[in-house]
Design an enzyme around this catalytic site. Sequence first.
Site, mmCIF file in Angstrom:
data_model
loop_
_atom_site.group_PDB
_atom_site.id
_atom_site.type_symbol
_atom_site.label_atom_id
_atom_site.label_comp_id
_atom_site.label_asym_id
_atom_site.label_seq_id
_atom_site.Cartn_x
_atom_site.Cartn_y
_atom_site.Cartn_z
ATOM 1 N N LYS A 58 0.668 -1.197 0.043
ATOM 2 C CA LYS A 58 -0.209 0.074 -0.129
ATOM 3 C C LYS A 58 1.118 1.234 0.209
ATOM 4 O O LYS A 58 0.491 2.239 -0.418
ATOM 5 C CB LYS A 58 -0.879 -0.014 1.105
ATOM 6 C CG LYS A 58 -2.365 -0.565 0.806
ATOM 7 C CD LYS A 58 -2.364 -2.195 0.787
ATOM 8 C CE LYS A 58 -2.644 -2.627 -0.497
ATOM 9 N NZ LYS A 58 -2.386 -4.240 -0.451
ATOM 10 N N HIS A 454 -23.348 15.520 2.132
ATOM 11 C CA HIS A 454 -23.159 15.871 0.758
ATOM 12 C C HIS A 454 -22.275 17.029 0.694
ATOM 13 O O HIS A 454 -22.049 18.000 1.532
ATOM 14 C CB HIS A 454 -24.515 16.476 0.243
ATOM 15 C CG HIS A 454 -24.341 17.140 -1.075
ATOM 16 N ND1 HIS A 454 -24.340 16.108 -2.373
ATOM 17 C CD2 HIS A 454 -24.486 18.167 -1.459
ATOM 18 C CE1 HIS A 454 -24.098 16.958 -3.337
ATOM 19 N NE2 HIS A 454 -24.095 18.034 -2.860
HETATM 20 P P1 FAD Z 1 1.781 -14.164 8.167
HETATM 21 O O1 FAD Z 1 1.437 -12.804 8.110
HETATM 22 O O2 FAD Z 1 2.121 -14.787 7.010
HETATM 23 O O3 FAD Z 1 2.523 -14.562 9.503
HETATM 24 C C1 FAD Z 1 2.916 -15.666 9.882
HETATM 25 C C2 FAD Z 1 4.244 -15.465 10.910
HETATM 26 O O4 FAD Z 1 4.404 -16.513 11.228
HETATM 27 C C3 FAD Z 1 5.414 -14.824 10.019
HETATM 28 O O5 FAD Z 1 5.884 -13.680 10.641
HETATM 29 C C4 FAD Z 1 6.476 -16.009 10.047
HETATM 30 O O6 FAD Z 1 7.990 -15.618 9.938
HETATM 31 C C5 FAD Z 1 6.042 -16.627 11.130
HETATM 32 N N1 FAD Z 1 6.313 -18.029 11.363
HETATM 33 C C6 FAD Z 1 6.197 -19.056 10.510
HETATM 34 N N2 FAD Z 1 6.367 -20.077 10.765
HETATM 35 C C7 FAD Z 1 6.927 -20.050 12.157
HETATM 36 C C8 FAD Z 1 7.602 -20.840 13.151
HETATM 37 N N3 FAD Z 1 7.581 -22.205 12.997
HETATM 38 N N4 FAD Z 1 8.025 -20.236 14.225
HETATM 39 C C9 FAD Z 1 8.039 -18.786 14.333
HETATM 40 N N5 FAD Z 1 7.488 -17.985 13.345
HETATM 41 C C10 FAD Z 1 7.313 -18.608 12.161
HETATM 42 N N6 FAD Z 1 -4.408 -8.954 3.279
HETATM 43 C C11 FAD Z 1 -5.268 -8.025 3.258
HETATM 44 O O7 FAD Z 1 -6.239 -8.165 4.104
HETATM 45 N N7 FAD Z 1 -5.170 -6.715 2.984
HETATM 46 C C12 FAD Z 1 -3.990 -6.387 2.183
HETATM 47 O O8 FAD Z 1 -4.047 -5.548 1.568
HETATM 48 C C13 FAD Z 1 -3.051 -7.370 2.014
HETATM 49 N N8 FAD Z 1 -2.425 -7.219 0.858
HETATM 50 C C14 FAD Z 1 -1.278 -8.193 0.631
HETATM 51 C C15 FAD Z 1 -0.259 -7.985 -0.263
HETATM 52 C C16 FAD Z 1 0.697 -8.962 -0.544
HETATM 53 C C17 FAD Z 1 1.576 -8.724 -1.696
HETATM 54 C C18 FAD Z 1 0.584 -10.188 0.107
HETATM 55 C C19 FAD Z 1 1.624 -11.186 0.076
HETATM 56 C C20 FAD Z 1 -0.265 -10.685 0.899
HETATM 57 C C21 FAD Z 1 -1.508 -9.429 1.289
HETATM 58 N N9 FAD Z 1 -2.541 -9.738 2.100
HETATM 59 C C22 FAD Z 1 -3.320 -8.618 2.348
HETATM 60 C C23 FAD Z 1 -2.618 -11.084 2.914
HETATM 61 C C24 FAD Z 1 -2.053 -11.097 4.211
HETATM 62 O O9 FAD Z 1 -0.596 -10.558 4.203
HETATM 63 C C25 FAD Z 1 -2.309 -12.258 4.846
HETATM 64 O O10 FAD Z 1 -3.466 -12.749 4.855
HETATM 65 C C26 FAD Z 1 -1.917 -12.321 6.320
HETATM 66 O O11 FAD Z 1 -0.551 -11.775 6.597
HETATM 67 C C27 FAD Z 1 -1.957 -13.640 7.007
HETATM 68 O O12 FAD Z 1 -1.811 -13.409 8.236
HETATM 69 P P2 FAD Z 1 -1.155 -14.648 9.220
HETATM 70 O O13 FAD Z 1 -1.049 -14.231 10.628
HETATM 71 O O14 FAD Z 1 -2.100 -15.804 9.069
HETATM 72 O O15 FAD Z 1 0.233 -15.059 8.610
HETATM 73 P P1 NAI Z 2 -4.838 -14.985 -6.201
HETATM 74 O O1 NAI Z 2 -5.452 -16.162 -5.821
HETATM 75 O O2 NAI Z 2 -5.698 -13.801 -5.851
HETATM 76 O O3 NAI Z 2 -4.605 -15.062 -7.756
HETATM 77 C C1 NAI Z 2 -3.809 -15.818 -8.393
HETATM 78 C C2 NAI Z 2 -4.028 -16.162 -9.892
HETATM 79 O O4 NAI Z 2 -3.150 -16.492 -10.595
HETATM 80 C C3 NAI Z 2 -5.333 -16.447 -10.346
HETATM 81 O O5 NAI Z 2 -6.103 -15.695 -10.980
HETATM 82 C C4 NAI Z 2 -4.947 -17.795 -10.977
HETATM 83 O O6 NAI Z 2 -5.981 -18.220 -11.816
HETATM 84 C C5 NAI Z 2 -3.699 -17.382 -11.636
HETATM 85 N N1 NAI Z 2 -3.007 -18.703 -11.805
HETATM 86 C C6 NAI Z 2 -2.719 -19.707 -11.059
HETATM 87 N N2 NAI Z 2 -1.855 -20.503 -11.863
HETATM 88 C C7 NAI Z 2 -1.473 -19.982 -12.816
HETATM 89 C C8 NAI Z 2 -0.797 -20.402 -13.852
HETATM 90 N N3 NAI Z 2 -0.004 -21.548 -13.861
HETATM 91 N N4 NAI Z 2 -0.364 -19.791 -15.111
HETATM 92 C C9 NAI Z 2 -1.035 -18.421 -14.859
HETATM 93 N N5 NAI Z 2 -2.008 -18.118 -13.810
HETATM 94 C C10 NAI Z 2 -2.196 -18.688 -13.054
HETATM 95 O O7 NAI Z 2 -3.360 -15.246 -5.471
HETATM 96 P P2 NAI Z 2 -2.174 -13.936 -5.521
HETATM 97 O O8 NAI Z 2 -2.390 -12.639 -6.440
HETATM 98 O O9 NAI Z 2 -0.796 -14.779 -5.609
HETATM 99 O O10 NAI Z 2 -2.392 -13.400 -3.964
HETATM 100 C C11 NAI Z 2 -2.499 -14.480 -2.828
HETATM 101 C C12 NAI Z 2 -3.359 -14.076 -1.941
HETATM 102 O O11 NAI Z 2 -2.851 -12.958 -1.001
HETATM 103 C C13 NAI Z 2 -4.496 -13.426 -2.221
HETATM 104 O O12 NAI Z 2 -5.422 -14.660 -2.684
HETATM 105 C C14 NAI Z 2 -5.330 -12.675 -1.249
HETATM 106 O O13 NAI Z 2 -5.978 -13.593 -0.393
HETATM 107 C C15 NAI Z 2 -3.894 -12.043 -0.553
HETATM 108 N N6 NAI Z 2 -3.807 -10.691 -0.795
HETATM 109 C C16 NAI Z 2 -4.706 -10.056 -0.643
HETATM 110 C C17 NAI Z 2 -4.568 -8.691 -1.021
HETATM 111 C C18 NAI Z 2 -5.684 -7.605 -0.767
HETATM 112 O O14 NAI Z 2 -6.500 -7.871 0.389
HETATM 113 N N7 NAI Z 2 -5.861 -6.363 -1.157
HETATM 114 C C19 NAI Z 2 -3.570 -8.046 -1.648
HETATM 115 C C20 NAI Z 2 -2.598 -9.088 -2.144
HETATM 116 C C21 NAI Z 2 -2.644 -10.392 -1.684
#
Ligand code: FAD
Ligand code: NAI
Length: 475
Positions: A58, A454
């Site tokens: 973000k 508004h």
């Molecule tokens: P995680 O955030 O993955 O945290 C797990 C933690 O556990 C990590 O710090 C890891 O190092 C630690 N860990 C793992 N194994 C061990 C172990 N054995 N011992 C100690 N520590 C360990 N979601 C949204 O809602 N809004 C968004 O805008 C959004 N944007 C995203 C953008 C990107 C690029 C990505 C990749 C994801 C995004 N997500 C977003 C998804 C969101 O990041 C995840 O759903 C969320 O972080 C999940 O939280 P969690 O606590 O389950 O796991």
């Molecule tokens: P995603 O599930 O959102 O999208 C993956 C896409 O890749 C799908 O459209 C799928 O059809 C396609 N795909 C799968 N295999 C493929 C292949 N072999 N070749 C071409 N296309 C293929 O997964 P993404 O973007 O990796 O994000 C993972 C998760 O992280 C999301 O599902 C979401 O839960 C979380 N996330 C949330 C955000 C938010 O809330 N704003 C921002 C970023 C991630």
Amino acid sequence: MSKQFDVVVIGGGPGGYIAAIRAAQLGFSTACIDAWTNEKGGPAPGGTCTNVGCIPSKALLQSSEHYEHAGHAFADHGINVQGLGLDVAKMLGRKNTIVKQNNDGILFLFKKNKVTFFHGHGSFVKGDAGAYEIKVAGKMEETITGKHIIVATGSNARALPGAAFDETTILSNDGALKIAEVPKKLGVIGAGVIGLEMGSVWRRLGAEVTVLEALPTFLGAVDEQIAKEAHKLFVKQGLSINLGVKIGEIVNGGKDVTVNYTDDKGAEHKAVFDKLIISIGRTPNTNGLNAEAVGLQLDERGFIAVDGDCKTNLANVWAVGDVVRGPMLAHKAEEEGVAVAERIAGQHGHVNFNTIPWVIYTSPEIAWVGRTEQQLKADGVAYKAGTFPFMANGRARALGDTSGMVKFLADATTDEILGVHIVGPMASELISEAVVAMEFKASAEDIARICHAHPSLSEATKEAALAVDKRSLNF
Ligand code: FAD
Ligand code: NAI
């Protein structure tokens, strides 16, 4: 003698750190173990979300949007920008500072709530319903015990076979947030949430972005009408979105990467990119937990198997967030963390999966809650639909951002809101009203009768609710 806790949380992402804080608030002695390490070797709690997910993405989306506005949109406001330049290193530095502020904030919250933090890797040693022993491998190794264990170990980016992430040329979300120089040609495999968000960042900063998606439909989980509108807008912005492709061999040449693919008409292509982001979904992280030692069950997809209350097959072992079924969203992980801590305390923690909002932070943003029109049709539900375009909203015109619409879906008989779908400015904020309304089982009529300020974008929400009964006032 090992340190003993009522609750030990493994993982300090949004699921884990929030569960730990709530458990401590409820009076339990609580420990949270997190392995994430910053570049100085110190702790960096907050998980994927804070370090390589929600927060840094973000930050870059905001910076890149400012850059794009300065280059194009400001001129319409009569603001002439001369000598526009880009300092990617500074932009990334700002993002890193924001990440660090969040890491430090969580460490502060642990202190404030008396959660004992362990920086290291947690794994099961042995256990029974009385107490589980968890080994913490960090700078020092020690074993702690917990009466209840909450596993919140999150997820990792899924790789494509034969195309390992080197985070230099072939990038996961981690590398996609660290590109030091705007690539001329950026390839993105997967037109999902990460692909669209990260593709938008680098396109705005000047990259030519090609998105390759396996499915023939664009954003299949999104309401069809909204997805169609978003697709049109993204293509107009210059994202090249290719649906129905079949990815073949990927050759990492070090300085560039070649992707062989077949398009939806069967034609073969060889595309060369400076960088390639692979965003095809994420896999649950159970590595090194030593789940086998205690017989912790995984499901067929590798997630920790849990019931509706996040209980695993082991007594007093719970799991929340990305490592269990359900949407991989930070707020879903947090809600599960709170609910589990409350269940441990004998309360009735609850997560309503029907009202979890989704947001894609592109420009315009896409946000929704509840069921899509195609789902209602498939489920045979009789519904009414109302839409209102931002073009007809005064505040959107003043903002200079009139793209998109708000769409309401309500039960044909009871008028209860079944889904709200938005593509447009500040959709991420606007969706909250719909979430609250659905939690309280409101009708479209309820929203239509509530006074909205508004001029505000939220008037489009009210107007879409009015449109359900064909009585929108401004369109
Ligand atoms: P995680 O955030 O993955 O945290 C797990 C933690 O556990 C990590 O710090 C890891 O190092 C630690 N860990 C793992 N194994 C061990 C172990 N054995 N011992 C100690 N520590 C360990 N979601 C949204 O809602 N809004 C968004 O805008 C959004 N944007 C995203 C953008 C990107 C690029 C990505 C990749 C994801 C995004 N997500 C977003 C998804 C969101 O990041 C995840 O759903 C969320 O972080 C999940 O939280 P969690 O606590 O389950 O796991
Ligand atoms: P995603 O599930 O959102 O999208 C993956 C896409 O890749 C799908 O459209 C799928 O059809 C396609 N795909 C799968 N295999 C493929 C292949 N072999 N070749 C071409 N296309 C293929 O997964 P993404 O973007 O990796 O994000 C993972 C998760 O992280 C999301 O599902 C979401 O839960 C979380 N996330 C949330 C955000 C938010 O809330 N704003 C921002 C970023 C991630």
